[in-house]
Motif scaffolding. Structure first.
Motif, PDB file in Angstrom:
ATOM      1  N   TRP A 106       0.861  -1.189   0.000  1.00 21.01           N
ATOM      2  CA  TRP A 106       0.000   0.000   0.000  1.00 21.01           C
ATOM      3  C   TRP A 106       0.897   1.239   0.000  1.00 21.01           C
ATOM      4  N   MET A 117      -2.997   0.400  -4.095  1.00 26.34           N
ATOM      5  CA  MET A 117      -3.299  -0.736  -3.232  1.00 26.34           C
ATOM      6  C   MET A 117      -3.207  -2.000  -4.088  1.00 26.34           C
ATOM      7  N   LYS A 127      -9.006   1.771  -1.858  1.00 22.99           N
ATOM      8  CA  LYS A 127      -7.937   2.715  -1.549  1.00 22.99           C
ATOM      9  C   LYS A 127      -8.448   4.145  -1.424  1.00 22.99           C
TER      10      LYS A 127
END
Length: 472
Positions: A106, A117, A127
């Motif tokens: 991430w 993500m 995300k």
């Protein structure tokens, strides 16, 4: 002395505490710019006001200050990859870059937004709903500053003079200390201790060089004044930004020497110097038990002789038995584990403390009080007026913000010029009022400013030198 309740208010700085919430309303030094010098360089851990954060300079040069623990599963983003794309000339946008968590990939930008993500399906919009806590940053004077208060109360940056300071004159350092920030601050507004903690026996034997008279004493004579009169009289002048206080001492020739130090709410001081001083010493809480001492320039030194602020006062060097440990972020040589390298023979025969390093003398006394001193046990005297005033201002402001939402003092505003604050040191003439010293009305300040303007004009008038082209 303080009640235990007020001592808690004064010293505790974590989220939700009265003092912690007060200090979060001010732009605060987070780290030195030199700690993250290169775009795309290594991230740095930052602990500030009891919060664990990570600072990084992304590939586009933006500085981010975000929570250390990844919002996903809590892995430390300090171990993340500072990566992304740099905006190309002529293309819209700066490019996409930020810290990528080493656990699942991430990635978070300088604003804390999750920008990638890759462990989720390509069609996922998860995300867009994930953010890391991030604080705004501002670079000025060689320091990365941050605002940690509520977003809707953010104020303009308080410019102490660093905004217009040329890069070649920027000088900022920080030095760690293992005690509560208030203990260090109290040393900064305590002019009496220089006559004891920082004193050496030979200061009493300094010969009269003719500067013990109304006007500006030499550096050597100021040390003699400190040891000659070891019980200064204190006077405090309240100001819109905090207060100024004067330590008045009688000189060997029966004149009055005054040292004026500025206290700028909530955690900055400008220590007295001949004829005046603009350099800040700012104490920033790491947490309840640790702090950093930041020092930074806010103006071009207008004194060609390198002492004080006035160009026409030539202060010859003066040898003391003390060294000065380098600031910055290098490990300290003088610490409790080696008893600050105290030399008892030197303490008996040469210096009052027996500790060779000047700044470490301060660290010794403030750290030896313990991480957070219980001020209900102390007994204060007449030399503690400035300390009492500082505590009162801090506790009242913290309680008022918590209980009534009162706007904290000395925030940036159109009527608040923080660039005109100066400490000062002088021998007073009969009837001379110390309160004008270091202000715009002080002839020494006017002299230095005229000198600075002349240097700027000379630089502007200097011919431009061009390099010949290759082959010429």
């Amino acid at each position: 002395m303080l009640s235990q309740q007020d001592n808690e208010v004064l010293t505790r700085v974590g989220p939700g505490t009265p003092m912690g919430e007060l200090l979060r309303r001010y732009w605060t030094p987070a780290l030195l710019s030199s700690e993250i010098p290169e775009p795309g360089g290594d991230p740095v851990r930052v602990r500030l006001l009891c919060e664990n954060l990570v600072a990084f300079r992304d590939l586009n040069g933006r500085v981010g200050l975000i929570q250390e623990n990844c919002p996903h599963r809590g892995a430390s983003l300090f171990y993340g990859r500072n990566e992304g794309t740099v905006g190309a000339p002529g293309t819209p946008g700066p490019g996409i870059c930020g810290l990528r968590c080493p656990y699942h990939g991430w990635q978070f930008d300088a604003d804390g937004a999750c920008i990638d993500m890759p462990s989720e399906p390509p069609t996922s919009t998860f995300k867009d709903r994930v953010r890391a806590k991030a604080y705004p940053t501002h670079e000025s004077g060689g320091i990365v500053w941050t605002y940690m208060g509520p977003a809707d109360t953010i104020t303009p940056f308080r410019d102490f003079g660093t905004e217009s300071l040329p890069r070649e004159h920027q000088l900022a350092t920080k030095l760690g200390s293992t005690c509560n920030w208030v203990q260090t601050m109290e040393g900064n507004v305590d002019t009496a201790h220089i006559s004891w903690l920082h004193m050496f026996d030979a200061a009493e034997e300094v010969p009269d060089d003719g500067s013990d008279k109304p006007g500006y004493p030499s550096n050597a004579m100021t040390w003699k004044f400190w040891i000659h009169d070891r019980a200064p009289r204190l006077e405090v002048q309240d100001t819109w930004y905090g207060f100024r206080y004067a330590g008045l001492r009688t000189t060997p020739n029966e004149h009055t020497n005054v040292r004026i130090t500025e206290y700028i709410f909530p955690y900055s001081t400008i220590i007295a110097a001949v004829p005046f001083n603009t350099r800040h010493l700012m104490v920033v809480p790491v947490d309840d038990h640790n702090c950093f001492r930041y020092t930074f320039n806010v103006s071009v030194d207008a004194n060609p002789h390198g002492y004080g602020g006035g160009p026409l006062h030539d202060y010859s060097p003066f040898e003391t038995p003390f060294t000065r440990q380098a600031g910055g972020i290098t490990p300290r040589d003088y610490v409790e584990d080696n008893t600050y390298l105290i030399d008892r023979d030197v303490q008996r025969t040469e210096t009052f403390s027996g500790i060779r390093d000047f700044v470490s003398q301060d660290l010794m006394v403030t750290e030896s009080m313990g991480p957070v001193y219980d001020r209900s046990q102390e007994r204060l005297g007449t030399i503690d007026k400035a300390i009492i005033r500082m505590r009162s201002l801090l506790i009242r402001a913290a309680k008022s913000l918590t209980a009534e939402g009162t706007t904290p003092p000395a925030l940036a505003g159109p009527d608040h010029d923080f660039t005109r604050l100066r400490g000062a040191d002088k021998i007073l003439a009969d009837g001379e009022d110390w309160r004008y010293l270091g202000t715009d009305d002080d002839p020494a300040v006017q002299e230095a400013e005229a000198f600075r303007r002349a240097e700027v004009a000379d630089a502007a008038d200097a011919p431009t030198v061009t390099q010949p082209a290759a082959g010429e």
